[in-house]
Design an enzyme around this catalytic site. Structure first.
Site, PDB file in Angstrom:
ATOM      1  N   MET A 318      -9.320 -13.294   5.727  1.00  0.00           N
ATOM      2  CA  MET A 318      -8.268 -12.563   6.387  1.00  0.00           C
ATOM      3  C   MET A 318      -8.203 -12.900   7.933  1.00  0.00           C
ATOM      4  SD  MET A 318      -5.875 -11.934   4.138  1.00  0.00           S
ATOM      5  CE  MET A 318      -4.595 -11.310   5.197  1.00  0.00           C
ATOM      6  N   ASP A 337     -17.043 -12.274  15.461  1.00  0.00           N
ATOM      7  CA  ASP A 337     -17.765 -11.861  14.421  1.00  0.00           C
ATOM      8  C   ASP A 337     -19.249 -11.686  14.843  1.00  0.00           C
ATOM      9  OD1 ASP A 337     -18.698 -11.301  11.857  1.00  0.00           O
ATOM     10  OD2 ASP A 337     -16.852 -12.037  11.117  1.00  0.00           O
ATOM     11  N   GLU A 392     -13.097  -2.595   4.673  1.00  0.00           N
ATOM     12  CA  GLU A 392     -12.302  -1.536   4.641  1.00  0.00           C
ATOM     13  C   GLU A 392     -13.170  -0.525   4.434  1.00  0.00           C
ATOM     14  OE1 GLU A 392      -8.172  -1.563   3.597  1.00  0.00           O
ATOM     15  OE2 GLU A 392      -9.242  -2.481   5.301  1.00  0.00           O
ATOM     16  N   LYS A 397     -14.619   0.884  11.111  1.00  0.00           N
ATOM     17  CA  LYS A 397     -13.534   0.391  12.124  1.00  0.00           C
ATOM     18  C   LYS A 397     -13.182   1.425  13.214  1.00  0.00           C
ATOM     19  CE  LYS A 397     -10.476  -1.361   8.125  1.00  0.00           C
ATOM     20  NZ  LYS A 397     -10.270  -2.572   8.687  1.00  0.00           N
ATOM     21  N   SER A 419      -5.510  -2.798   4.500  1.00  0.00           N
ATOM     22  CA  SER A 419      -4.642  -2.837   3.526  1.00  0.00           C
ATOM     23  C   SER A 419      -4.254  -1.521   2.797  1.00  0.00           C
ATOM     24  CB  SER A 419      -4.902  -3.872   2.580  1.00  0.00           C
ATOM     25  OG  SER A 419      -6.354  -3.569   1.951  1.00  0.00           O
ATOM     26  N   HIS A 440      -0.309  -5.702   8.882  1.00  0.00           N
ATOM     27  CA  HIS A 440      -0.913  -6.104   7.355  1.00  0.00           C
ATOM     28  C   HIS A 440      -0.425  -7.519   6.880  1.00  0.00           C
ATOM     29  CE1 HIS A 440      -1.092  -5.081   2.883  1.00  0.00           C
ATOM     30  NE2 HIS A 440      -2.360  -5.708   3.422  1.00  0.00           N
ATOM     31  N   ASN A 443      -2.596 -12.507   1.700  1.00  0.00           N
ATOM     32  CA  ASN A 443      -3.203 -13.737   1.680  1.00  0.00           C
ATOM     33  C   ASN A 443      -2.632 -14.485   0.510  1.00  0.00           C
ATOM     34  OD1 ASN A 443      -5.440 -15.306   1.576  1.00  0.00           O
ATOM     35  ND2 ASN A 443      -6.608 -14.411   0.073  1.00  0.00           N
ATOM     36  N   GLU A 452       3.449  -6.424   7.040  1.00  0.00           N
ATOM     37  CA  GLU A 452       4.048  -5.107   7.348  1.00  0.00           C
ATOM     38  C   GLU A 452       3.624  -4.717   8.640  1.00  0.00           C
ATOM     39  OE1 GLU A 452       3.911  -3.052   2.860  1.00  0.00           O
ATOM     40  OE2 GLU A 452       2.170  -3.639   3.749  1.00  0.00           O
ATOM     41  N   ASN A 490       1.175  -2.749  -1.473  1.00  0.00           N
ATOM     42  CA  ASN A 490       0.311  -2.519  -2.104  1.00  0.00           C
ATOM     43  C   ASN A 490       0.674  -1.050  -3.020  1.00  0.00           C
ATOM     44  OD1 ASN A 490      -1.381  -4.535  -1.616  1.00  0.00           O
ATOM     45  ND2 ASN A 490      -2.527  -3.210  -0.243  1.00  0.00           N
TER      46      ASN A 490
END
Length: 685
Positions: A318, A337, A392, A397, A419, A440, A443, A452, A490
């Protein structure tokens, strides 16, 4: 050049060579469309050209962004009678035929987009020249509105390039660049902007022989071969569309197969075919979606905000693909990263995307130059937008946010691609929690148009507005939604997927479940969709949403993940896949017979759709999205919900909310409490 005549719509000038230049400039609009007023004004211009023929005529646009975007789609909503619609189409055909018959050379000078009716007008001209730039888009996308070209386009395009390439373009609605249009001989010449007028003028003055289809393509249109060619086209088309859902493609093939020998009668047949299609439920629903899409596109349109530098943290599928898409749209992007090795696969995927989209090596290299690895994350301090796209996990985070918040400028958007985690929980670690917004993406990022825009009660409006403008800037469709478990897409999709997984757990073959969904009009069955998303991701999201939404997670989903069967990405989930990720035909077993599980295909489909509709009612009641139309737009552009049905709430409206609630009551007794009607149905009855 002297100005001969200027109206509110057409600007008419004549140069020293006697060439008339007609510029279309629709008042009060950024784009040109063929409204009744535009067509009436064009009729007056054509009458003057007929009475006093000039050396030649060049039709062009005074708008910055393009030539003509097509017919006036607003008028499509007002057509309820086949006879009325036929008469309107026939009048436009007649006007274009008058242009075709003018006793002087005619040129369509195209820049930017030239779509639908705009291309049909251009095809009525003797020649077409187009500006050679990356923004050119030329095609006949009417099939996406449930119709086919009707202003003479299907007749003239086949005459120009032949039945096979013309049908491919019309049946797919594919848009071409100026260079591709020239290669297919739709456009005679291309040139940079500074030379375009000269090229158009030279075509008028030299009047070379007009293009026509190669002889072998003309032979394919011979009456004796038409049925064979039409059968081949039907066979190819039926692999892609269900004619019960989308009648236009087969109607176009039938129109050509049965075309009258006299050209004018062929035009008449084309007009009648489109008139019949336009009043169908499919076309009216697709037209409805056209305007819903426009509503989303208009979000952020008036904002002056423009990002220049985007920093993405997390180079997974993503995060990496979000970074690539932003670079493709012309922004400078840094990708962070933990190591260069983690970033490398994302850069490789980006190069593949750029090569496919841009083709020209210098453009691909320019896009690659805009995408830079940034292991240290130094670019956070100078980015206009920072997008977090790590795994997630709430603690991970929040740890990241604590690190980067002090480095952000006062104007930097801080966004998360989560998500399933709420903004309320994520932002508790921030000094300024009101600046966090959700972006959001879905994929695959390059194909899924919807994003979103997630906000919580404490989110400051300035950040919401900037986020919406940013998504508009990168050519995605922004959908404002409220922070709540699963947000909108979702939240609605998960009960639908879990009902499918539960049916598989109960012994219903996945092939039957997926076929029932496709029969309803879904682009992909829910079992294959779960495999495509990744069963580990599905399970993770389901576990997060289950407590809040009172969801039951079937044992088979956990069992497959425990076994390491994660779906398409590692070759095995509910189905098996080859090395390229292509679905292997499932081996037939005794459970594939209709008697294995006592349930009809109709009930399978109803179980899926009713779970989805029930959650839609809950989302509306809780204000997850502002209204039913935006919910429909989100589900169609975010999940591919059967477009020809116009969206789930539009489907409810057509079925009747009382009918749907009655079905839910029946299914709650037959299949379980998950079908108990949500309280939100009260406001829909």
């Amino acid at each position: 050049m002297t100005k001969v005549k200027e109206t509110a719509i057409w600007i008419r000038t004549q140069d020293k060579d006697g060439i008339v230049w007609l510029a279309l400039d629709t008042p009060g609009s950024q784009t040109n469309t063929l409204t009744p007023t535009v067509l009436d004004a064009l009729t007056a211009e054509v009458e003057q050209l007929e009475s006093t023929p000039p050396r030649g005529v060049v039709f062009y646009s005074a708008k910055e962004k393009g030539f003509i975007a097509g017919a006036d789609i607003n008028a499509f909503k007002q057509q309820h009678s086949v006879d009325e619609t036929y008469a309107v189409i026939h009048d436009v055909q007649a006007l274009f035929s008058r242009i075709e018959k003018l006793p002087c050379p005619t040129v369509a000078m195209i820049h930017g987009f030239c779509l639908g009716g705009g291309l049909e007008l251009a095809l009525a001209c003797d020649y077409r020249v187009a500006q050679d730039d990356a923004d050119s888009r030329i095609g006949l996308p009417e099939i996406k509105l449930g119709i086919h070209p009707g202003y003479g386009g299907s007749v003239r395009l086949i005459e120009l390039i032949g039945v096979l390439p013309a049908m491919k373009l019309m049946l797919t609605g594919h848009l071409l660049s100026a260079r591709s249009a020239q290669k297919q001989h739709i456009v005679d010449q291309i040139a940079p902007a500074r030379h375009l007028r000269r090229v158009a003028s030279e075509l008028i003055l030299t009047a070379p022989a007009k293009r026509k289809a190669p002889r072998w393509q003309i032979i394919l249109s011979h009456k004796k071969l038409r049925q064979t060619v039409a059968n081949m086209l039907r066979k190819q088309t039926l692999k892609q569309v269900n004619p019960a859902h989308y009648p236009a493609p087969l109607a176009l093939i039938e129109l050509w197969q049965n075309r009258p020998e006299q050209r004018q009668q062929y035009f008449d047949a084309e007009a009648l075919s489109v008139a019949k299609l336009l009043v169908t439920e499919t076309a009216q629903n697709l037209v409805r979606l056209f305007f819903l899409r426009k509503r989303l596109k208009d979000f952020g349109k008036q904002s002056a905000y423009r990002a220049r530098h985007v920093h993405v943290i997390g180079a997974g599928v993503m995060g990496g693909d979000i970074a690539a898409w932003c670079a493709l749209q012309g922004l400078n992007v840094t990708l962070q990263d933990q190591s260069s090795e983690r970033i490398a696969p994302a850069v490789k995927r980006a190069h593949k995307l750029f090569s496919k989209q841009l083709k020209a090596p210098h453009l691909v290299q320019a896009a690659m130059d805009r995408l830079s690895p940034d292991v240290s994350g130094d670019a956070v301090a100078k980015a206009d937008v920072v997008i977090e796209a790590i795994f997630e996990n709430l603690e991970a985070k929040q740890t990241l946010y604590r690190t980067i918040e002090p480095k952000l400028t006062a104007d930097t958007i801080l966004a998360t691609n989560t998500s399933s985690l709420s903004l309320e929980s994520l932002s508790t670690c921030l000094v300024h929690p009101g600046r966090l917004v959700g972006l959001h993406f879905f994929n695959p990022v390059a194909k899924m148009q919807l994003v979103e825009i997630v906000t919580a009660a404490e989110t400051a409006s300035q950040w919401t507005e900037k986020a919406i403008a940013f998504v508009h800037q990168i050519d995605r469709l922004p959908l404002p939604v409220k922070s709540a478990p699963g947000f909108l897409i979702n939240r609605i999709l998960m009960p639908y997927l879990l009902e499918a997984v539960q049916m598989e757990n109960d012994g219903i073959p996945p092939t039957r479940i997926d076929q029932a969904a496709r029969d309803f009009g879904m682009p992909m069955g829910p079992i294959e969709l779960a495999d495509s998303v990744g069963l580990d991701i599905c399970l993770s999201v389901a576990e997060i949403l289950a407590p809040a939404l009172e969801l039951s997670i079937p044992d088979n989903l956990s069992h497959l993940v425990d076994q390491g069967h994660l779906g398409r990405k590692n070759g095995r989930g509910f189905y098996q896949y080859d090395a390229k990720g292509k679905l292997k035909p499932p081996a037939k077993t005794d459970s594939d017979t209709d008697t294995a599980v006592d349930i009809s295909s109709k009930d399978i489909g109803q179980r899926l759709i009713l779970r989805l509709l029930n959650e839609c009612a809950a989302c509306l009641e809780q204000g997850i999205v502002a209204d039913a139309d935006l919910l429909d737009a989100g589900m169609v552009f975010g999940t591919g919900f059967a477009p020809f049905r116009g969206g789930p709430m539009h489907y409810v409206e057509q079925q009747g909310a009382a009918t749907v609630v009655k079905q839910l009551d029946q299914f709650s007794q037959l299949y379980g409490a998950q079908f108990k009607p949500q309280s939100g149905w009260r406001q829909l009855l």
